[in-house]
Design an enzyme around this catalytic site. Sequence first.
Site, PDB file in Angstrom:
ATOM      1  N   ASN A 110      13.119 -53.084   8.027  1.00  0.00           N
ATOM      2  CA  ASN A 110      13.469 -55.174   8.037  1.00  0.00           C
ATOM      3  C   ASN A 110      14.309 -55.476   9.263  1.00  0.00           C
ATOM      4  OD1 ASN A 110      14.447 -57.521   8.218  1.00  0.00           O
ATOM      5  ND2 ASN A 110      15.192 -57.787   6.296  1.00  0.00           N
ATOM      6  N   CYS A 148      16.318 -64.419   9.858  1.00  0.00           N
ATOM      7  CA  CYS A 148      15.097 -63.391   9.865  1.00  0.00           C
ATOM      8  C   CYS A 148      14.087 -64.418  10.623  1.00  0.00           C
ATOM      9  CB  CYS A 148      14.481 -62.731   8.862  1.00  0.00           C
ATOM     10  SG  CYS A 148      15.683 -62.088   8.461  1.00  0.00           S
ATOM     11  N   HIS A 185       6.690 -61.666   7.130  1.00  0.00           N
ATOM     12  CA  HIS A 185       8.225 -60.984   7.758  1.00  0.00           C
ATOM     13  C   HIS A 185       8.762 -59.666   6.067  1.00  0.00           C
ATOM     14  CE1 HIS A 185      12.757 -59.922   8.024  1.00  0.00           C
ATOM     15  NE2 HIS A 185      12.856 -60.889   7.152  1.00  0.00           N
TER      16      HIS A 185
HETATM   17  O1  UT7 Z   1      15.722 -60.364   5.539  1.00  0.00           O
HETATM   18  C1  UT7 Z   1      16.021 -61.452   4.792  1.00  0.00           C
HETATM   19  C2  UT7 Z   1      15.875 -61.387   3.883  1.00  0.00           C
HETATM   20  N1  UT7 Z   1      16.214 -60.411   2.691  1.00  0.00           N
HETATM   21  C3  UT7 Z   1      15.937 -59.958   1.470  1.00  0.00           C
HETATM   22  O2  UT7 Z   1      14.167 -60.788   1.501  1.00  0.00           O
HETATM   23  C4  UT7 Z   1      15.920 -59.147   0.941  1.00  0.00           C
HETATM   24  C5  UT7 Z   1      15.636 -59.691  -0.431  1.00  0.00           C
HETATM   25  N2  UT7 Z   1      15.952 -58.393  -0.991  1.00  0.00           N
HETATM   26  C6  UT7 Z   1      16.388 -57.278  -1.321  1.00  0.00           C
HETATM   27  O3  UT7 Z   1      14.517 -56.741  -1.213  1.00  0.00           O
HETATM   28  C7  UT7 Z   1      15.979 -56.650  -2.879  1.00  0.00           C
HETATM   29  O4  UT7 Z   1      16.904 -56.867  -4.048  1.00  0.00           O
HETATM   30  C8  UT7 Z   1      17.171 -54.970  -2.083  1.00  0.00           C
HETATM   31  C9  UT7 Z   1      16.461 -54.036  -1.694  1.00  0.00           C
HETATM   32  C10 UT7 Z   1      18.091 -55.088  -1.189  1.00  0.00           C
HETATM   33  C11 UT7 Z   1      17.310 -54.398  -3.038  1.00  0.00           C
HETATM   34  O5  UT7 Z   1      16.769 -53.871  -4.597  1.00  0.00           O
HETATM   35  P1  UT7 Z   1      17.180 -54.453  -5.927  1.00  0.00           P
HETATM   36  O6  UT7 Z   1      15.797 -53.539  -6.816  1.00  0.00           O
HETATM   37  O7  UT7 Z   1      17.797 -55.992  -6.364  1.00  0.00           O
HETATM   38  O8  UT7 Z   1      17.988 -53.954  -6.329  1.00  0.00           O
HETATM   39  P2  UT7 Z   1      19.573 -54.104  -7.140  1.00  0.00           P
HETATM   40  O9  UT7 Z   1      20.244 -54.926  -5.574  1.00  0.00           O
HETATM   41  O10 UT7 Z   1      19.237 -55.662  -8.146  1.00  0.00           O
HETATM   42  O11 UT7 Z   1      20.126 -53.016  -7.605  1.00  0.00           O
HETATM   43  C12 UT7 Z   1      19.791 -51.905  -8.346  1.00  0.00           C
HETATM   44  C13 UT7 Z   1      20.069 -50.702  -8.831  1.00  0.00           C
HETATM   45  C14 UT7 Z   1      22.114 -50.748  -8.968  1.00  0.00           C
HETATM   46  O12 UT7 Z   1      22.241 -50.006  -9.423  1.00  0.00           O
HETATM   47  P3  UT7 Z   1      23.287 -50.724 -11.372  1.00  0.00           P
HETATM   48  O13 UT7 Z   1      23.665 -51.757 -10.948  1.00  0.00           O
HETATM   49  O14 UT7 Z   1      21.769 -51.064 -12.114  1.00  0.00           O
HETATM   50  O15 UT7 Z   1      23.334 -49.688 -11.625  1.00  0.00           O
HETATM   51  C15 UT7 Z   1      22.643 -50.951  -7.379  1.00  0.00           C
HETATM   52  O16 UT7 Z   1      23.476 -50.329  -7.354  1.00  0.00           O
HETATM   53  O17 UT7 Z   1      19.908 -50.371  -7.176  1.00  0.00           O
HETATM   54  C16 UT7 Z   1      21.465 -49.463  -6.822  1.00  0.00           C
HETATM   55  N3  UT7 Z   1      21.468 -49.708  -5.740  1.00  0.00           N
HETATM   56  C17 UT7 Z   1      20.786 -48.383  -5.448  1.00  0.00           C
HETATM   57  N4  UT7 Z   1      20.480 -46.985  -5.815  1.00  0.00           N
HETATM   58  C18 UT7 Z   1      20.235 -46.301  -4.703  1.00  0.00           C
HETATM   59  C19 UT7 Z   1      21.452 -50.470  -4.620  1.00  0.00           C
HETATM   60  N5  UT7 Z   1      21.409 -49.890  -3.654  1.00  0.00           N
HETATM   61  C20 UT7 Z   1      20.596 -48.584  -3.972  1.00  0.00           C
HETATM   62  C21 UT7 Z   1      21.210 -47.626  -2.554  1.00  0.00           C
HETATM   63  N6  UT7 Z   1      20.376 -46.442  -3.815  1.00  0.00           N
HETATM   64  N7  UT7 Z   1      20.560 -47.727  -1.577  1.00  0.00           N
END
Ligand code: UT7
Length: 329
Positions: A284, A114, A254
Amino acid sequence: MLRAKISCVTSYVPDDILSNEELAQMVDTSDEWITTRVGIKERRILREEGTGSSDLGARALQALIDKTGIDPKEIELIICATSNPDFRFPSTASIIAEKVGIKTTYGYDIQAACAGFLVALQAGAAYIQAGLYKKVVVIAAEKMSSMVNYKDRNTCPLFGDAAGCVLLEPTEEETGVMDTIFHTDGMGLPHLVMTGGGSVRPASHTTIDKNEHYVYQDGRFVFKHAVADMISSSSTIMQRNQLTIDDVDYVIPHQANLRIIEAIAERFNIPEEKMLVNIQHYGNTSAASIPLCLSEFEHRFKKGDKLILTAFGAGFTWGAVYLVWDYNS
Ligand code: UT7
């Protein structure tokens, strides 16, 4: 002293839109989750059969040629930043040149995930500053949909396809690429990676069965590093150029997650109108996200405007660029 100025910026996104509502019919997700956790409403997908990142890049470059009226023969170098090359070899830059009908240039690809556009921008600027070339095109072209598993809700809402393109030319004015700062920390490998299809795990039935040809991301871990590292590199580049946030006209981070962008804005107390955001429409787009943003907001920029660009991606690789805009749009 020679500097490299951006004398034109263009971008290209495919027409096909994939909305959150459509995604919610494909995996267990919702518009509400994606909007509140990531800030994306829709993304563009290149669906034309047999097309790749080079097609996105070639369309952005053709737009740049049309906009500037430049004779393509004058373009001495094309640097293409991509994590989605058409093929492992040859370079996507060479395919773009062929598609646009340029036989007189040379080109190569840069892989910095990225952060690829900023890394390529630094490289292009260095050639100009050294007096080696007078017209360098820097392209970021990403068919992200080619590495996304549309059955994995953790990653499929995040990414979109796009390309952005800038023309770099020399200037003796106090404009253009003023300063750059980059870091790599290889400990990021297991947290953001496509493990299959490379030289360690060449494509095989096993790699396919294990979904190794798709992007894997440990979202929470990457999130923390993205926030901290974009803040620290932006902070360093502002400090060493004696800039406070009041001196800066625009910050272009980004576009990976609106919450990451908001955390950066909060840290520096950046007013909304200075923080440029278009993630809601495109998701993204990896290396393409910053030139796509530059292109979308170009109409706002005036000659002399001070811009801080900052990116973070796989590797981990991250950094910041201090840029002074060269023209009134
Ligand atoms: O471009 C290169 C660099 N990349 C980045 O900078 C991305 C960095 N990371 C992020 O933007 C975020 O971590 C994500 C958008 C990928 C994920 O968001 P988050 O708030 O960190 O969610 P999480 O992975 O901690 O998941 C929270 C909950 C989980 O459920 P439980 O375990 O709390 O029950 C996931 O299973 O959200 C759930 N979840 C979803 N729910 C509905 C994960 N993806 C989804 C989804 N829809 N698409």
